[in-house]
Design an enzyme around this catalytic site. Structure first.
Site, PDB file in Angstrom:
ATOM      1  N   CYS A  29       0.925  -1.087  -0.101  1.00 48.59           N
ATOM      2  CA  CYS A  29       0.157   0.060  -0.107  1.00 48.59           C
ATOM      3  C   CYS A  29       0.888   1.118   0.049  1.00 48.59           C
ATOM      4  CB  CYS A  29      -1.120  -0.050   1.281  1.00 48.59           C
ATOM      5  SG  CYS A  29      -0.187   0.230   2.723  1.00 48.59           S
TER       6      CYS A  29
ATOM      7  N   CYS B 104      -4.058  -0.996  -2.183  1.00 46.15           N
ATOM      8  CA  CYS B 104      -4.400   0.669  -2.443  1.00 46.15           C
ATOM      9  C   CYS B 104      -4.418   0.719  -3.738  1.00 46.15           C
ATOM     10  CB  CYS B 104      -3.281   1.292  -1.627  1.00 46.15           C
ATOM     11  SG  CYS B 104      -2.853   3.036  -2.071  1.00 46.15           S
TER      12      CYS B 104
ATOM     13  N   CYS C 149       3.705  -0.277  -8.261  1.00 42.11           N
ATOM     14  CA  CYS C 149       4.405  -1.565  -7.691  1.00 42.11           C
ATOM     15  C   CYS C 149       5.417  -2.107  -8.617  1.00 42.11           C
ATOM     16  CB  CYS C 149       3.372  -2.387  -7.228  1.00 42.11           C
ATOM     17  SG  CYS C 149       4.112  -3.864  -6.365  1.00 42.11           S
TER      18      CYS C 149
END
Length: 258
Positions: A125, A199, A206
């Site tokens: 997140c 998130c 990512c």
């Protein structure tokens, strides 16, 4: 020999059967069982026009099997989520409607048996101060020591949110008082079998953790951004725990299944 047919009132078809029997709706349920998705992503996955996908998503929403939330990364988007608990109870009710002997009680998913190499799971997140460390702690707690679990954030906060620590301690007896958020960059070079973003913002940021990593998204609002205070964190912990319980069988290799 003559048979006398006794006419009995026709029983209505269970709602779950009516919804799930349509091929496109079943495909949508199948895709959403794996991850939360936006409409345009589902359009690509099921290879049907957006207006048709939206129509069937609305029917699944009206039936209570699917819900949607505005994306925290782009409020013009919404993420769709399959309520696996509701599906489990709907399937149990469907069996009972067919025959009393098919009364089923949905059993909570059990920790996987220990495989030769423990699956490695990363939760991400933005701040790594609430949602991802909550998921990390709950999966480690429920995994029976048979999993490698980590969490990290794209912009880690200085410390875990105290209400996240409190919710885990009071609800599950898990103590994260000494844990500190960490950056995704600290995990560069490690391999993870499953990378799960919690998130909407970090989903786009990512990095890759190996060609064979399975990417999953859980669209969960930041409890720190809500006005409900500790209640929002307790609610978030409960939602993540439900998702973690249903994740466990997914982490079990097929050959390890009894």
């Amino acid at each position: 020999m003559y048979y006398h047919k006794v006419m009995t009132p026709a029983q209505p078809v269970p709602a779950f059967v009516r919804l799930a029997c349509h091929p496109l709706r079943w495909r949508l349920l199948t895709e959403l069982a794996a991850s939360d998705y936006r409409v345009r992503e589902l359009v690509v996955l099921v290879d049907h026009p957006q207006n048709l996908v939206s129509y069937h998503l609305r029917l699944l929403r009206d039936g209570g099997l699917v819900s949607s939330r505005r994306s925290s990364a782009d409020a013009r988007d919404s993420y769709y989520h399959l309520d696996l608990d509701r599906c489990a109870h709907a399937l149990a009710a469907t069996g009972l409607a067919l025959h009393p002997a098919l009364r089923l009680t949905p059993a909570p998913p059990q920790p996987p048996p220990a495989p030769a190499r423990p699956p490695a799971v990363l939760f991400t997140c933005t701040g790594n101060s609430a949602r991802s460390p909550i998921a990390e702690a709950l999966l480690r707690h429920r995994g029976g020591g048979h999993l490698e679990v980590a969490s990290a954030g794209s912009h880690p906060r200085p410390r875990l949110h105290p209400d996240a620590v409190r919710a885990l301690r009071e609800g599950y007896g898990i103590d994260l008082e000494e844990q500190r958020p960490r950056h995704l960059e600290t995990l560069t070079g490690r391999h993870f079998d499953h990378v799960i973003s919690l998130c909407d913002k970090v989903r786009e940021l990512c990095p890759d953790f190996g060609d064979h990593s399975r990417r999953i998204h859980w669209s969960i609002p930041d409890p720190a951004a809500e006005q409900a205070g500790y209640t929002a964190f307790a609610r978030t912990v409960a939602e993540i725990d439900t998702r973690v319980r249903y994740l466990l069988p997914v982490l079990t290799p097929r050959e390890a299944q009894p």
